[in-house]
Enzyme design. Structure first.
Site, short mmCIF file in Angstrom:
data_model
loop_
_atom_site.label_atom_id
_atom_site.label_comp_id
_atom_site.label_asym_id
_atom_site.label_seq_id
_atom_site.Cartn_x
_atom_site.Cartn_y
_atom_site.Cartn_z
N SER A 1 0.84 -1.20 0.00
CA SER A 1 0.00 0.00 0.00
C SER A 1 0.87 1.25 0.00
O SER A 1 2.03 1.23 0.44
CB SER A 1 -0.90 0.01 1.23
OG SER A 1 -1.68 -1.16 1.28
N1 SAH Z 1 -0.54 -4.44 4.21
C1 SAH Z 1 0.16 -4.85 3.01
C2 SAH Z 1 -0.66 -4.61 1.77
C3 SAH Z 1 -0.93 -5.90 1.15
S1 SAH Z 1 -1.99 -5.94 -0.25
C4 SAH Z 1 1.53 -4.19 2.93
O1 SAH Z 1 1.79 -3.28 3.73
O2 SAH Z 1 2.33 -4.60 2.08
C5 SAH Z 1 -3.28 -6.97 0.40
C6 SAH Z 1 -2.91 -8.36 0.82
O3 SAH Z 1 -4.12 -8.98 1.28
C7 SAH Z 1 -2.36 -9.25 -0.29
O4 SAH Z 1 -1.11 -9.73 0.09
C8 SAH Z 1 -3.40 -10.38 -0.39
O5 SAH Z 1 -2.82 -11.64 -0.68
C9 SAH Z 1 -4.01 -10.36 1.02
N2 SAH Z 1 -5.32 -10.97 1.14
C10 SAH Z 1 -6.38 -10.93 0.28
N3 SAH Z 1 -7.42 -11.63 0.79
C11 SAH Z 1 -7.01 -12.12 1.99
C12 SAH Z 1 -7.64 -12.94 3.00
N4 SAH Z 1 -8.89 -13.39 2.90
N5 SAH Z 1 -6.92 -13.24 4.10
C13 SAH Z 1 -5.64 -12.80 4.25
N6 SAH Z 1 -5.01 -12.05 3.34
C14 SAH Z 1 -5.68 -11.71 2.22
#
Ligand code: SAH
Length: 219
Positions: A69
């Site tokens: 993000s």
């Molecule tokens: N907070 C992260 C942003 C990650 S993007 C950072 O700072 O880098 C969102 C993430 O959510 C992705 O890695 C995706 O695989 C995960 N995601 C999507 N659905 C999910 C679920 N049901 N449970 C856990 N993770 C999930």
């Protein structure tokens, strides 16, 4: 050599200071969050080839079709949680681990859940390298939350819930707990805050979708 005396630390520190100035200019005024943003080495959480761009306010690919993000959304979401001291926080969507590190740097005790095992494993290593070994990383479906570790003072979801808040997450909030979650249709929607049984819209956002269940197995 430790993470604290890498040759590029000075550059990274300057970039972080500029990022914090920009966050202030764009309305982030929570000093604890700004302090955390100034402390966490974001360049460690992105692809080494992209480290020079780590502090740009842009989402960046982190593998498995996912993105880290932007600094602004990480700071805004963390501030929207209005965390008490020594808060217990659940993050859904570990991705790179950066958001979890920022929450830990805010003084929270953090559990983060990621559905892609390879991302969870890499985030574990990065968090250890960056000095955030206390963050707990779990592989699984974060939409179910972490019932055995509940209640949480704050829950932050970093992927777009489709049309409604995951009910399990609401149930796992402490009485004064706050849930911050993007809700939308596909990748476009709104970041909302839910507390004391009420939901308010905060800001329009784009996120990768929140996907229920386990990811397709690796081949
Ligand atoms: N907070 C992260 C942003 C990650 S993007 C950072 O700072 O880098 C969102 C993430 O959510 C992705 O890695 C995706 O695989 C995960 N995601 C999507 N659905 C999910 C679920 N049901 N449970 C856990 N993770 C999930």
């Amino acid at each position: 050599m430790t993470v604290h005396d890498r040759p590029h630390d000075r550059d990274a520190e300057r970039s972080r200071a500029a990022m914090v100035d920009e966050l202030r200019r764009r309305g982030i005024d929570d000093e604890r969050v700004l302090g955390a943003m100034a402390a966490v080495p974001r360049e460690l959480f992105v692809d080494p080839d992209l480290a020079d761009e780590a502090y740009a306010d842009a989402p960046m690919a982190i593998g498995s079709g996912q993105t880290i993000s932007t600094p602004w959304i990480v700071a805004f979401s963390a501030a929207a949680l209005s965390l008490p001291d020594r808060a217990r926080v659940l993050e859904v969507g570990t991705g790179s681990g950066y958001g979890a590190a920022v929450l830990a740097a805010c003084g929270a005790s953090v559990l983060t859940v990621e559905r892609h095992p390879e991302l969870a494993e890499r985030a574990r290593r990065t968090l250890d390298d960056a000095g955030y070994g206390d963050v707990r990383v779990r592989t699984g479906d974060g939409m179910a939350g972490a019932p055995l570790d509940a209640p949480f003072d704050g829950i932050v979801v970093t992927a777009m819930a489709q049309h409604q808040l995951p009910a399990a997450l609401i149930e796992q909030l402490a009485p004064d707990g706050v849930l911050v979650c993007p809700i939308g249709d596909g990748g476009d929607g709104e970041l909302v805050r839910h507390r004391h049984g009420e939901t308010e819209g905060l800001v329009p956002v784009r996120f990768v979708p929140l996907v229920p269940g386990a990811p397709p197995s690796r081949t």
